[in-house]
Design an enzyme around this catalytic site. Structure first.
Site, PDB file in Angstrom:
ATOM      1  N   GLU A   1     104.501  57.141  94.984  1.00  0.00           N
ATOM      2  CA  GLU A   1     103.933  55.577  94.758  1.00  0.00           C
ATOM      3  C   GLU A   1     102.467  55.313  94.166  1.00  0.00           C
ATOM      4  O   GLU A   1     102.313  54.971  93.420  1.00  0.00           O
ATOM      5  CB  GLU A   1     103.980  54.685  95.779  1.00  0.00           C
ATOM      6  CG  GLU A   1     105.624  54.768  96.365  1.00  0.00           C
ATOM      7  CD  GLU A   1     105.878  55.810  97.394  1.00  0.00           C
ATOM      8  OE1 GLU A   1     106.511  55.464  98.329  1.00  0.00           O
ATOM      9  OE2 GLU A   1     105.431  56.672  97.403  1.00  0.00           O
TER      10      GLU A   1
ATOM     11  N   CYS B   1     106.336  54.551 102.582  1.00  0.00           N
ATOM     12  CA  CYS B   1     105.732  54.452 103.947  1.00  0.00           C
ATOM     13  C   CYS B   1     104.851  53.431 103.881  1.00  0.00           C
ATOM     14  O   CYS B   1     104.545  52.728 103.201  1.00  0.00           O
ATOM     15  CB  CYS B   1     105.097  56.001 103.998  1.00  0.00           C
ATOM     16  SG  CYS B   1     103.779  56.278 103.063  1.00  0.00           S
TER      17      CYS B   1
ATOM     18  N   HIS C   1     101.341  60.650  97.215  1.00  0.00           N
ATOM     19  CA  HIS C   1     102.641  60.321  97.194  1.00  0.00           C
ATOM     20  C   HIS C   1     102.913  59.796  95.874  1.00  0.00           C
ATOM     21  O   HIS C   1     102.207  59.312  95.067  1.00  0.00           O
ATOM     22  CB  HIS C   1     103.088  59.290  98.148  1.00  0.00           C
ATOM     23  CG  HIS C   1     102.982  59.659  99.658  1.00  0.00           C
ATOM     24  ND1 HIS C   1     103.378  59.016 100.886  1.00  0.00           N
ATOM     25  CD2 HIS C   1     102.376  60.849 100.299  1.00  0.00           C
ATOM     26  CE1 HIS C   1     103.243  59.756 101.944  1.00  0.00           C
ATOM     27  NE2 HIS C   1     102.608  60.743 101.642  1.00  0.00           N
TER      28      HIS C   1
ATOM     29  N   CYS D   1     101.892  53.648 101.363  1.00  0.00           N
ATOM     30  CA  CYS D   1     102.264  53.231 100.023  1.00  0.00           C
ATOM     31  C   CYS D   1     102.552  51.848 100.024  1.00  0.00           C
ATOM     32  O   CYS D   1     102.347  51.198  99.018  1.00  0.00           O
ATOM     33  CB  CYS D   1     103.368  54.000  99.711  1.00  0.00           C
ATOM     34  SG  CYS D   1     102.735  55.807  99.357  1.00  0.00           S
TER      35      CYS D   1
END
Length: 152
Positions: free
Chosen positions: A55, A83, A53, A86
């Site tokens: 992040e 999420c 992701h 993260c």
């Protein structure tokens, strides 16, 4: 606030890179002492890595540049609310602040579904600011998924 907008504009540019690779358009930057120390955009599909992701990619980049997995006094700017995975990484990195553009009502772990980065049960809390460039970032994601639905 001006710097917040500038940093979020960079995150937005990274989200556009993700979109160019047919990834969900999310971008993130990590800023420390008024400098970008980490950047990332969503890459789980192209890298075959569920943890890739925006992040996580930005935290990995920042950790390498700083020579430390802990990033106290750093701020992350991200185009979409993180999420749970993260948000957990943000807590582990000891970021001081998280600035995100758009809420994620389905998987957001910084206030929308639950708030992992400010829970009393964990040993670190992260300051949250939301809504910076919200309309632009929300529109980018909505348009991306709208186009996906039209194709299928």
């Amino acid at each position: 606030m001006t710097n917040d907008i500038e940093w979020m504009q960079r995150a937005y540019a990274l989200a556009l890179q993700a979109k160019e690779h047919d990834e969900v358009p999310v971008g993130a930057v990590v800023v420390y002492e008024n400098k970008i120390i980490g950047e990332g955009w969503n890459q789980p599909i192209s890298s075959h890595d569920p943890t890739a992701h925006a992040e996580i990619m930005a935290l990995r980049d920042a950790g390498q540049k700083m020579g430390n997995y802990r990033l106290p006094n750093a701020t992350m700017y991200i185009t979409l609310e993180p999420c749970a995975m993260c948000a957990g990484a943000i807590v582990h990195a000891r970021l001081a602040k998280l600035v995100y553009a758009a809420d994620d009502p389905k998987t957001g772990a910084c206030g929308s579904v639950f708030n992992l980065v400010q829970t009393d049960e964990l040993n670190h809390k992260v300051e949250i600011e939301k809504g910076v460039l919200e309309a632009e970032c929300r529109s980018l994601i909505q348009d991306f998924f709208r186009a996906k639905r039209v194709k299928s």
